[in-house]
Design a protein around this motif. Structure first.
Motif, PDB file in Angstrom:
ATOM      1  N   ALA A 156       0.815  -1.216   0.000  1.00  0.00           N
ATOM      2  CA  ALA A 156       0.000   0.000   0.000  1.00  0.00           C
ATOM      3  C   ALA A 156       0.847   1.265   0.000  1.00  0.00           C
ATOM      4  O   ALA A 156       0.392   2.314  -0.481  1.00  0.00           O
ATOM      5  CB  ALA A 156      -0.934   0.006   1.214  1.00  0.00           C
ATOM      6  N   TYR A 157       2.071   1.189   0.513  1.00  0.00           N
ATOM      7  CA  TYR A 157       2.858   2.412   0.719  1.00  0.00           C
ATOM      8  C   TYR A 157       4.082   2.501  -0.176  1.00  0.00           C
ATOM      9  O   TYR A 157       4.985   3.301   0.071  1.00  0.00           O
ATOM     10  CB  TYR A 157       3.251   2.510   2.193  1.00  0.00           C
ATOM     11  N   ALA A 168       7.795  -5.136 -14.487  1.00  0.00           N
ATOM     12  CA  ALA A 168       6.923  -5.403 -15.645  1.00  0.00           C
ATOM     13  C   ALA A 168       5.449  -5.314 -15.276  1.00  0.00           C
ATOM     14  O   ALA A 168       4.600  -5.871 -15.962  1.00  0.00           O
ATOM     15  CB  ALA A 168       7.242  -6.767 -16.271  1.00  0.00           C
ATOM     16  N   LEU A 169       5.137  -4.607 -14.185  1.00  0.00           N
ATOM     17  CA  LEU A 169       3.739  -4.471 -13.784  1.00  0.00           C
ATOM     18  C   LEU A 169       3.004  -3.414 -14.613  1.00  0.00           C
ATOM     19  O   LEU A 169       1.799  -3.521 -14.829  1.00  0.00           O
ATOM     20  CB  LEU A 169       3.648  -4.098 -12.297  1.00  0.00           C
ATOM     21  N   GLY A 170       3.721  -2.390 -15.047  1.00  0.00           N
ATOM     22  CA  GLY A 170       3.086  -1.343 -15.841  1.00  0.00           C
ATOM     23  C   GLY A 170       1.903  -0.714 -15.120  1.00  0.00           C
ATOM     24  O   GLY A 170       1.963  -0.428 -13.911  1.00  0.00           O
ATOM     25  N   TYR A 171       0.801  -0.542 -15.856  1.00  0.00           N
ATOM     26  CA  TYR A 171      -0.395   0.101 -15.303  1.00  0.00           C
ATOM     27  C   TYR A 171      -0.998  -0.679 -14.140  1.00  0.00           C
ATOM     28  O   TYR A 171      -1.770  -0.134 -13.337  1.00  0.00           O
ATOM     29  CB  TYR A 171      -1.452   0.269 -16.393  1.00  0.00           C
ATOM     30  N   ARG A 172      -0.653  -1.950 -14.011  1.00  0.00           N
ATOM     31  CA  ARG A 172      -1.212  -2.775 -12.934  1.00  0.00           C
ATOM     32  C   ARG A 172      -0.725  -2.326 -11.554  1.00  0.00           C
ATOM     33  O   ARG A 172      -1.354  -2.624 -10.545  1.00  0.00           O
ATOM     34  CB  ARG A 172      -0.862  -4.247 -13.162  1.00  0.00           C
ATOM     35  N   ALA A 173       0.423  -1.633 -11.523  1.00  0.00           N
ATOM     36  CA  ALA A 173       0.958  -1.151 -10.244  1.00  0.00           C
ATOM     37  C   ALA A 173      -0.048  -0.246  -9.546  1.00  0.00           C
ATOM     38  O   ALA A 173      -0.230  -0.322  -8.325  1.00  0.00           O
ATOM     39  CB  ALA A 173       2.276  -0.420 -10.471  1.00  0.00           C
ATOM     40  N   ASP A 174      -0.708   0.603 -10.295  1.00  0.00           N
ATOM     41  CA  ASP A 174      -1.719   1.503  -9.726  1.00  0.00           C
ATOM     42  C   ASP A 174      -2.856   0.704  -9.097  1.00  0.00           C
ATOM     43  O   ASP A 174      -3.328   1.022  -7.997  1.00  0.00           O
ATOM     44  CB  ASP A 174      -2.257   2.425 -10.823  1.00  0.00           C
ATOM     45  N   TYR A 175      -3.296  -0.354  -9.775  1.00  0.00           N
ATOM     46  CA  TYR A 175      -4.367  -1.204  -9.240  1.00  0.00           C
ATOM     47  C   TYR A 175      -3.922  -1.876  -7.940  1.00  0.00           C
ATOM     48  O   TYR A 175      -4.689  -1.942  -6.965  1.00  0.00           O
ATOM     49  CB  TYR A 175      -4.761  -2.274 -10.248  1.00  0.00           C
ATOM     50  N   ILE A 176      -2.694  -2.405  -7.928  1.00  0.00           N
ATOM     51  CA  ILE A 176      -2.190  -3.124  -6.756  1.00  0.00           C
ATOM     52  C   ILE A 176      -2.116  -2.197  -5.544  1.00  0.00           C
ATOM     53  O   ILE A 176      -2.536  -2.556  -4.433  1.00  0.00           O
ATOM     54  CB  ILE A 176      -0.807  -3.740  -7.054  1.00  0.00           C
ATOM     55  N   ILE A 177      -1.591  -1.008  -5.744  1.00  0.00           N
ATOM     56  CA  ILE A 177      -1.492  -0.049  -4.637  1.00  0.00           C
ATOM     57  C   ILE A 177      -2.883   0.341  -4.154  1.00  0.00           C
ATOM     58  O   ILE A 177      -3.149   0.390  -2.945  1.00  0.00           O
ATOM     59  CB  ILE A 177      -0.689   1.193  -5.077  1.00  0.00           C
ATOM     60  N   GLY A 178      -3.797   0.600  -5.093  1.00  0.00           N
ATOM     61  CA  GLY A 178      -5.152   0.997  -4.726  1.00  0.00           C
ATOM     62  C   GLY A 178      -5.878  -0.075  -3.933  1.00  0.00           C
ATOM     63  O   GLY A 178      -6.526   0.215  -2.910  1.00  0.00           O
ATOM     64  N   ILE A 179      -5.767  -1.324  -4.377  1.00  0.00           N
ATOM     65  CA  ILE A 179      -6.408  -2.439  -3.672  1.00  0.00           C
ATOM     66  C   ILE A 179      -5.779  -2.615  -2.292  1.00  0.00           C
ATOM     67  O   ILE A 179      -6.483  -2.827  -1.294  1.00  0.00           O
ATOM     68  CB  ILE A 179      -6.288  -3.730  -4.505  1.00  0.00           C
ATOM     69  N   SER A 180      -4.450  -2.522  -2.228  1.00  0.00           N
ATOM     70  CA  SER A 180      -3.756  -2.679  -0.946  1.00  0.00           C
ATOM     71  C   SER A 180      -4.189  -1.614   0.052  1.00  0.00           C
ATOM     72  O   SER A 180      -4.408  -1.899   1.238  1.00  0.00           O
ATOM     73  CB  SER A 180      -2.240  -2.614  -1.160  1.00  0.00           C
TER      74      SER A 180
END
Length: 279
Positions: A156-157, A168-180
């Protein structure tokens, strides 16, 4: 501690399971030589295990901490009779599925750690299996101990630019942080969603940024263990268009849902594994 269980090849085959697209952290550690067995490992959440076929006793031997054994028995879904599913499949004149069954003896649908499977399938969208595995391992190396999956409290942080760098997460990094962040704030309770009825759970997943129908179906099947879930990715689209071309998509799904009610997800895994193997 070592726990032993006896299975026929139809009941358990880690090579099939780990190459079926449902799990990203099960692997063969060593190739047996001079009469020694192949050794496999799996990690899920805070749990890890090694296992191998004991040829002297004709059992599968599982090595893990005693307090983790209940988790692993549930993980491998040992209480479900997959041979009964196979016998139902054998009743139908479906050549592709029967060939898939012969090719996929020992398949099981795993009950994986909910947090890990949640993030893993966010990573999986528009991605391929080698890249998914690599991204997950980098997360474990950077933000955990290299073995166990990083917690929401850690992910999350992490600054988005850092999380994207070299993963290699690309745009998925934003989703992961948001969900966390939502998990940490108590706004998202994955365990609670997993206990909802099928339609409610599916709808709740689709409300989360970063989760579309395909990812939601994967989480429903491989995490929540809704066996009626039938994820459709590019491989399954190929199967429908090439191997069931006499059906419209809707007619095909009606056939799957009516004929294999209650274990559609298992059927999907047999088909997926067979199609990729024979491509």
């Amino acid at each position: 501690m070592v726990f032993s269980k006896k299975f026929t090849p139809e009941e358990f085959n880690p090579e099939v399971i780990m190459n079926s697209g449902q799990v990203f952290r099960m692997k063969r550690e060593t190739k047996g030589a001079d009469g020694m067995p192949d050794t496999y490992s799996a990690c899920s959440g805070d749990n890890d295990i090694y296992f191998y076929l004991n040829t002297e006793k004709d059992t599968w031997d599982f090595v893990c901490d005693e307090n983790q054994w209940d988790f692993w028995q549930r993980y491998f879904d040992f209480d479900t009779d997959y041979v009964a599913f196979n016998n139902e499949i054998r009743k139908y004149e479906d050549k592709f599925l029967k060939d898939a069954l012969k090719d996929s003896f020992g398949m099981r649908i795993l009950r994986q750690d909910l947090w890990e499977v949640f993030i893993s399938y966010v990573i999986s969208q528009n991605n391929n299996i080698p890249k998914i595995k690599k991204s997950i391992q980098i997360l474990c190396d950077r933000y955990s101990d290299g073995i166990h999956f990083p917690k929401a409290e850690t992910l999350a942080y992490i600054p988005e630019t850092e999380l994207m760098d070299g993963t290699a997460l690309g745009y998925r990094a934003d989703y992961i942080i948001g969900i966390s962040k939502k998990v940490v704030a108590g706004e998202l309770d994955i365990e609670k969603i997993s206990k909802l009825p099928y339609e409610e759970a599916y709808s709740k997943l689709l409300e989360i940024k970063g989760i579309g129908p395909k990812v939601a179906n994967c989480i429903m099947l491989y995490g929540f263990h809704f066996m009626e879930s039938y994820p459709i990715d590019t491989w399954m689209k190929k199967i429908i268009s090439e191997d069931y071309k006499d059906y419209s998509k809707n007619d095909y799904l009606d056939y799957i849902n009516c004929s294999y009610d209650g274990f559609q997800g298992y059927v999907q895994q047999l088909q997926f594994y067979h199609k990729r193997k024979t491509k």
